[in-house]
Design a protein around this motif. Structure first.
Motif, PDB file in Angstrom:
ATOM      1  N   ALA A   5     -13.723 -61.453  21.354  1.00 12.09           N
ATOM      2  CA  ALA A   5     -14.098 -62.380  20.242  1.00 12.09           C
ATOM      3  C   ALA A   5     -14.455 -61.378  19.213  1.00 12.09           C
ATOM      4  O   ALA A   5     -14.655 -61.764  17.913  1.00 12.09           O
ATOM      5  CB  ALA A   5     -15.188 -63.053  20.620  1.00 12.09           C
ATOM      6  N   THR A   6     -15.201 -60.094  19.513  1.00 18.36           N
ATOM      7  CA  THR A   6     -15.752 -59.216  18.355  1.00 18.36           C
ATOM      8  C   THR A   6     -14.528 -58.508  17.559  1.00 18.36           C
ATOM      9  O   THR A   6     -14.810 -57.971  16.849  1.00 18.36           O
ATOM     10  CB  THR A   6     -16.529 -58.224  19.339  1.00 18.36           C
ATOM     11  OG1 THR A   6     -15.756 -57.447  20.419  1.00 18.36           O
ATOM     12  CG2 THR A   6     -17.780 -58.649  19.761  1.00 18.36           C
ATOM     13  N   LYS A  12      -4.582 -63.148  15.852  1.00 18.88           N
ATOM     14  CA  LYS A  12      -3.989 -62.179  16.336  1.00 18.88           C
ATOM     15  C   LYS A  12      -3.848 -61.288  15.279  1.00 18.88           C
ATOM     16  O   LYS A  12      -3.540 -61.342  14.320  1.00 18.88           O
ATOM     17  CB  LYS A  12      -2.461 -62.340  16.968  1.00 18.88           C
ATOM     18  CG  LYS A  12      -2.554 -63.043  18.412  1.00 18.88           C
ATOM     19  CD  LYS A  12      -1.185 -63.086  18.705  1.00 18.88           C
ATOM     20  CE  LYS A  12      -1.232 -64.195  20.185  1.00 18.88           C
ATOM     21  NZ  LYS A  12       0.006 -64.621  20.402  1.00 18.88           N
ATOM     22  N   ASN A  13      -4.549 -59.938  15.444  1.00 12.08           N
ATOM     23  CA  ASN A  13      -4.602 -59.013  14.404  1.00 12.08           C
ATOM     24  C   ASN A  13      -4.714 -57.392  14.981  1.00 12.08           C
ATOM     25  O   ASN A  13      -4.502 -57.344  16.246  1.00 12.08           O
ATOM     26  CB  ASN A  13      -5.980 -58.972  13.471  1.00 12.08           C
ATOM     27  CG  ASN A  13      -7.223 -59.022  14.536  1.00 12.08           C
ATOM     28  OD1 ASN A  13      -7.343 -57.942  15.157  1.00 12.08           O
ATOM     29  ND2 ASN A  13      -8.221 -59.849  14.523  1.00 12.08           N
ATOM     30  N   TYR A  15      -6.789 -55.125  14.965  1.00 14.39           N
ATOM     31  CA  TYR A  15      -7.899 -54.771  15.747  1.00 14.39           C
ATOM     32  C   TYR A  15      -7.669 -55.038  17.336  1.00 14.39           C
ATOM     33  O   TYR A  15      -7.729 -54.290  18.130  1.00 14.39           O
ATOM     34  CB  TYR A  15      -9.162 -55.147  15.573  1.00 14.39           C
ATOM     35  CG  TYR A  15      -9.698 -54.708  14.054  1.00 14.39           C
ATOM     36  CD1 TYR A  15     -10.202 -53.458  14.130  1.00 14.39           C
ATOM     37  CD2 TYR A  15      -9.810 -55.434  12.882  1.00 14.39           C
ATOM     38  CE1 TYR A  15     -10.596 -52.872  12.847  1.00 14.39           C
ATOM     39  CE2 TYR A  15     -10.378 -54.712  11.901  1.00 14.39           C
ATOM     40  CZ  TYR A  15     -10.835 -53.609  11.778  1.00 14.39           C
ATOM     41  OH  TYR A  15     -11.345 -52.879  10.739  1.00 14.39           O
ATOM     42  N   LEU A  16      -7.313 -56.346  17.607  1.00 14.93           N
ATOM     43  CA  LEU A  16      -7.192 -56.923  18.933  1.00 14.93           C
ATOM     44  C   LEU A  16      -6.060 -56.067  19.705  1.00 14.93           C
ATOM     45  O   LEU A  16      -6.122 -55.606  20.751  1.00 14.93           O
ATOM     46  CB  LEU A  16      -6.866 -58.268  18.854  1.00 14.93           C
ATOM     47  CG  LEU A  16      -6.910 -59.249  20.225  1.00 14.93           C
ATOM     48  CD1 LEU A  16      -8.479 -59.249  20.473  1.00 14.93           C
ATOM     49  CD2 LEU A  16      -6.461 -60.512  20.041  1.00 14.93           C
ATOM     50  N   LYS A  17      -5.282 -55.623  18.825  1.00 18.29           N
ATOM     51  CA  LYS A  17      -3.745 -55.059  19.462  1.00 18.29           C
ATOM     52  C   LYS A  17      -4.165 -53.495  19.824  1.00 18.29           C
ATOM     53  O   LYS A  17      -3.870 -53.200  20.866  1.00 18.29           O
ATOM     54  CB  LYS A  17      -2.714 -55.095  18.352  1.00 18.29           C
ATOM     55  CG  LYS A  17      -1.375 -54.838  18.903  1.00 18.29           C
ATOM     56  CD  LYS A  17      -0.275 -54.631  17.969  1.00 18.29           C
ATOM     57  CE  LYS A  17       1.084 -54.042  18.421  1.00 18.29           C
ATOM     58  NZ  LYS A  17       1.926 -54.260  17.449  1.00 18.29           N
ATOM     59  N   LYS A  18      -5.027 -53.003  18.935  1.00 19.16           N
ATOM     60  CA  LYS A  18      -5.469 -51.627  18.987  1.00 19.16           C
ATOM     61  C   LYS A  18      -6.647 -51.340  20.243  1.00 19.16           C
ATOM     62  O   LYS A  18      -6.514 -50.448  21.063  1.00 19.16           O
ATOM     63  CB  LYS A  18      -5.921 -50.961  17.736  1.00 19.16           C
ATOM     64  CG  LYS A  18      -6.215 -49.638  17.738  1.00 19.16           C
ATOM     65  CD  LYS A  18      -6.353 -48.921  16.446  1.00 19.16           C
ATOM     66  CE  LYS A  18      -6.629 -47.489  16.453  1.00 19.16           C
ATOM     67  NZ  LYS A  18      -6.926 -46.736  15.248  1.00 19.16           N
ATOM     68  N   PHE A  19      -7.607 -52.308  20.262  1.00 18.41           N
ATOM     69  CA  PHE A  19      -8.690 -51.980  21.112  1.00 18.41           C
ATOM     70  C   PHE A  19      -8.792 -53.030  22.341  1.00 18.41           C
ATOM     71  O   PHE A  19      -9.860 -52.694  22.966  1.00 18.41           O
ATOM     72  CB  PHE A  19     -10.075 -52.080  20.101  1.00 18.41           C
ATOM     73  CG  PHE A  19     -10.108 -51.078  19.036  1.00 18.41           C
ATOM     74  CD1 PHE A  19     -10.354 -49.853  19.262  1.00 18.41           C
ATOM     75  CD2 PHE A  19      -9.952 -51.576  17.733  1.00 18.41           C
ATOM     76  CE1 PHE A  19     -10.319 -48.852  18.059  1.00 18.41           C
ATOM     77  CE2 PHE A  19      -9.918 -50.470  16.590  1.00 18.41           C
ATOM     78  CZ  PHE A  19     -10.200 -49.277  17.057  1.00 18.41           C
ATOM     79  N   TYR A  20      -8.004 -53.873  22.609  1.00 19.23           N
ATOM     80  CA  TYR A  20      -8.071 -54.826  23.655  1.00 19.23           C
ATOM     81  C   TYR A  20      -6.751 -54.063  24.599  1.00 19.23           C
ATOM     82  O   TYR A  20      -5.621 -54.254  24.110  1.00 19.23           O
ATOM     83  CB  TYR A  20      -8.104 -55.985  23.340  1.00 19.23           C
ATOM     84  CG  TYR A  20      -8.299 -56.890  24.444  1.00 19.23           C
ATOM     85  CD1 TYR A  20      -9.680 -57.295  24.986  1.00 19.23           C
ATOM     86  CD2 TYR A  20      -7.265 -57.340  25.362  1.00 19.23           C
ATOM     87  CE1 TYR A  20      -9.763 -58.050  26.136  1.00 19.23           C
ATOM     88  CE2 TYR A  20      -7.430 -57.890  26.471  1.00 19.23           C
ATOM     89  CZ  TYR A  20      -8.952 -58.502  26.858  1.00 19.23           C
ATOM     90  OH  TYR A  20      -9.104 -59.244  27.960  1.00 19.23           O
ATOM     91  N   PRO A  21      -7.088 -53.951  25.789  1.00 16.99           N
ATOM     92  CA  PRO A  21      -8.407 -53.947  26.579  1.00 16.99           C
ATOM     93  C   PRO A  21      -9.076 -52.579  26.180  1.00 16.99           C
ATOM     94  O   PRO A  21      -8.625 -51.630  25.750  1.00 16.99           O
ATOM     95  CB  PRO A  21      -7.994 -54.125  28.055  1.00 16.99           C
ATOM     96  CG  PRO A  21      -6.552 -53.329  28.102  1.00 16.99           C
ATOM     97  CD  PRO A  21      -5.906 -53.553  26.716  1.00 16.99           C
ATOM     98  N   THR A  22     -10.460 -52.845  26.562  1.00 20.82           N
ATOM     99  CA  THR A  22     -11.212 -51.496  26.297  1.00 20.82           C
ATOM    100  C   THR A  22     -11.120 -50.754  27.531  1.00 20.82           C
ATOM    101  O   THR A  22     -10.419 -51.060  28.531  1.00 20.82           O
ATOM    102  CB  THR A  22     -12.624 -51.895  26.148  1.00 20.82           C
ATOM    103  OG1 THR A  22     -13.176 -52.715  27.150  1.00 20.82           O
ATOM    104  CG2 THR A  22     -12.793 -52.785  24.948  1.00 20.82           C
TER     105      THR A  22
END
Length: 418
Positions: A5-6, A12-13, A15-22
């Motif tokens: 959510a953060t 879908k963007n 940020y989500l593609k790059k940093f998920y999963p942590t």
């Protein structure tokens, strides 16, 4: 929902593609079900991927008596108060060193104060180098070593780096911090810098130059190793010394030390020297004799080849071992025998030392240890205790028993030698 959510979910963007999963979730064990399990469930439900690769479950911070902190009990410690008093680095290093798996942290102000002293030690080591005009320029490469002491400290640095690196990868921050603490405080400050004084204050210009280079190089690498643990003071020292020659590059961008560990006869000679000094200091402590008091040492019971080693390192041994004279024959004076790796040294104390009183104190200590051993033996013979007590408690009792047994043997040998 927090892991995604953060990052802008449900849109879908990039940020989500790059940093998920942590990579890592850091959490306390008391919220594994309430928080961690649900984060995994929601991550799998909405993105078909678990939200993190690893979970680092840290200990709970309790008060010094092991009780959970609460405002109603009045035992809560405000971290901001500790930071104001002792610094963020001191608090950070305290928590890291106590973060053993499966154990809660019993935090007390005294512990934080102790690690503040470690920061002071680091700062003072830097001042010592500055005072002795140790230059930090042109030390990007490992300096060449001809002096045994330099070979030893360099091999110790690489050994420490290897162990610290492994422990950090394994999330054993307690072991990593303890290892680096031991190296900085004892190996570098207490031993290397003290031993180096015999060269720094000599007339040998070539050796002085080499010692200064190695002392500076190792200190620079220490700052790099310590930076993840205590970032503020290490960065401050780094910039103060302009270690990058331009002050533009921060310490956090520096690479970890690299090199191959080499243990040869020269480094083993230094280890042997340090072991002898440590044994003499420890023996004085056992006898409750002031560490600053001087002694005479007879080498009459040592063969010539080994005696040469003592003569060769006489200056260093006298300075750090607080030895007035090395004797080739025994004399009529209060003494005790100390066996170090098969070498029998006869230590002569000042006339004012009462060996009978020391003997009496040691025997009293032995009696206390024996009484404690008898209690433990009684508990371990009790089948109900062994069956009902937690396994780690039983194991600890067995370890305590063995330690006391060894201490009693040591005291017996010491009493016989007086």
């Amino acid at each position: 929902l927090w892991p995604f959510a953060t990052l802008g979910w449900p849109t879908k963007n990039n940020y989500l593609k790059k940093f998920y999963p942590t990579s890592v979730l850091v959490t306390g064990f008391d919220i594994i079900f309430f928080w961690v399990a649900r984060m995994i469930m929601f991550g799998m439900e909405f993105l078909n991927k678990e939200p993190f690769k690893n979970i680092y479950v840290h200990a709970l911070v309790r008060d010094e008596k092991g009780q959970k902190m609460s405002k109603s009990k009045g035992n809560a410690i405000d971290p901001l108060d500790l930071i104001e008093k002792y610094s963020a680095d001191a608090l950070r290093f305290t928590l890291l060193s106590m973060a053993s798996p499966g154990r809660d942290i019993k935090l007390s102000e005294e512990r934080v104060k102790g690690y503040r002293n470690f920061l002071n030690k680091l700062w003072n080591a830097n001042n010592f180098l500055i005072l002795n005009k140790c230059s930090f320029n042109n030390i990007k490469k490992t300096p060449k070593s001809n002096i045994n002491l330099n070979k030893w400290i360099y091999s110790e640095l690489l050994e420490t780096k290897k162990i610290v690196e492994k422990n950090v990868k394994d999330y054993r921050f307690d072991e990593a911090s303890r290892e680096i603490y031991q190296f900085v405080w004892h190996s570098y400050c207490d031993l290397y810098l003290e031993l180096s004084k015999t060269i720094l204050y000599s007339d040998n210009k070539k050796n002085i130059k080499e010692i200064k280079k190695m002392a500076s190089y190792v200190f620079k690498e220490i700052l790099i190793l310590l930076h993840p643990f205590i970032p503020f003071i290490t960065e401050e020292i780094w910039l103060k010394n302009k270690l990058d020659n331009s002050s533009k590059d921060y310490l956090m961008l520096a690479n970890w030390p690299d090199g191959k560990i080499r243990k040869d006869k020269d480094t083993k000679d230094v280890e042997n020297l340090i072991y002898i000094i440590s044994e003499i200091r420890s023996f004085k402590n056992e006898l409750n004799i002031s560490p600053g008091s001087f002694i005479d040492v007879s080498l009459s019971k040592i063969d010539k080849k080994k005696r040469d080693f003592f003569k060769k390192n006489e200056t260093v041994l006298k300075k750090l071992g607080r030895i007035s004279n090395f004797l080739n024959k025994d004399i009529d004076k209060p003494s005790a025998l100390l066996v170090i790796k098969g070498n029998v040294l006869k230590l002569y104390f000042e006339e004012s030392i009462d060996l009978n009183l020391i003997k009496e104190n040691l025997l009293n200590k032995q009696s206390k240890y024996q009484a404690e051993m008898d209690k433990i033996r009684s508990r371990l013979k009790n089948k109900d205790f062994v069956k009902r007590a937690p396994k780690h408690i039983v194991e600890q009792e067995k370890t305590n028993y063995n330690n006391l047994q060894n201490d009693i043997k040591k005291i017996s040998l010491t009493v016989k030698s007086l």
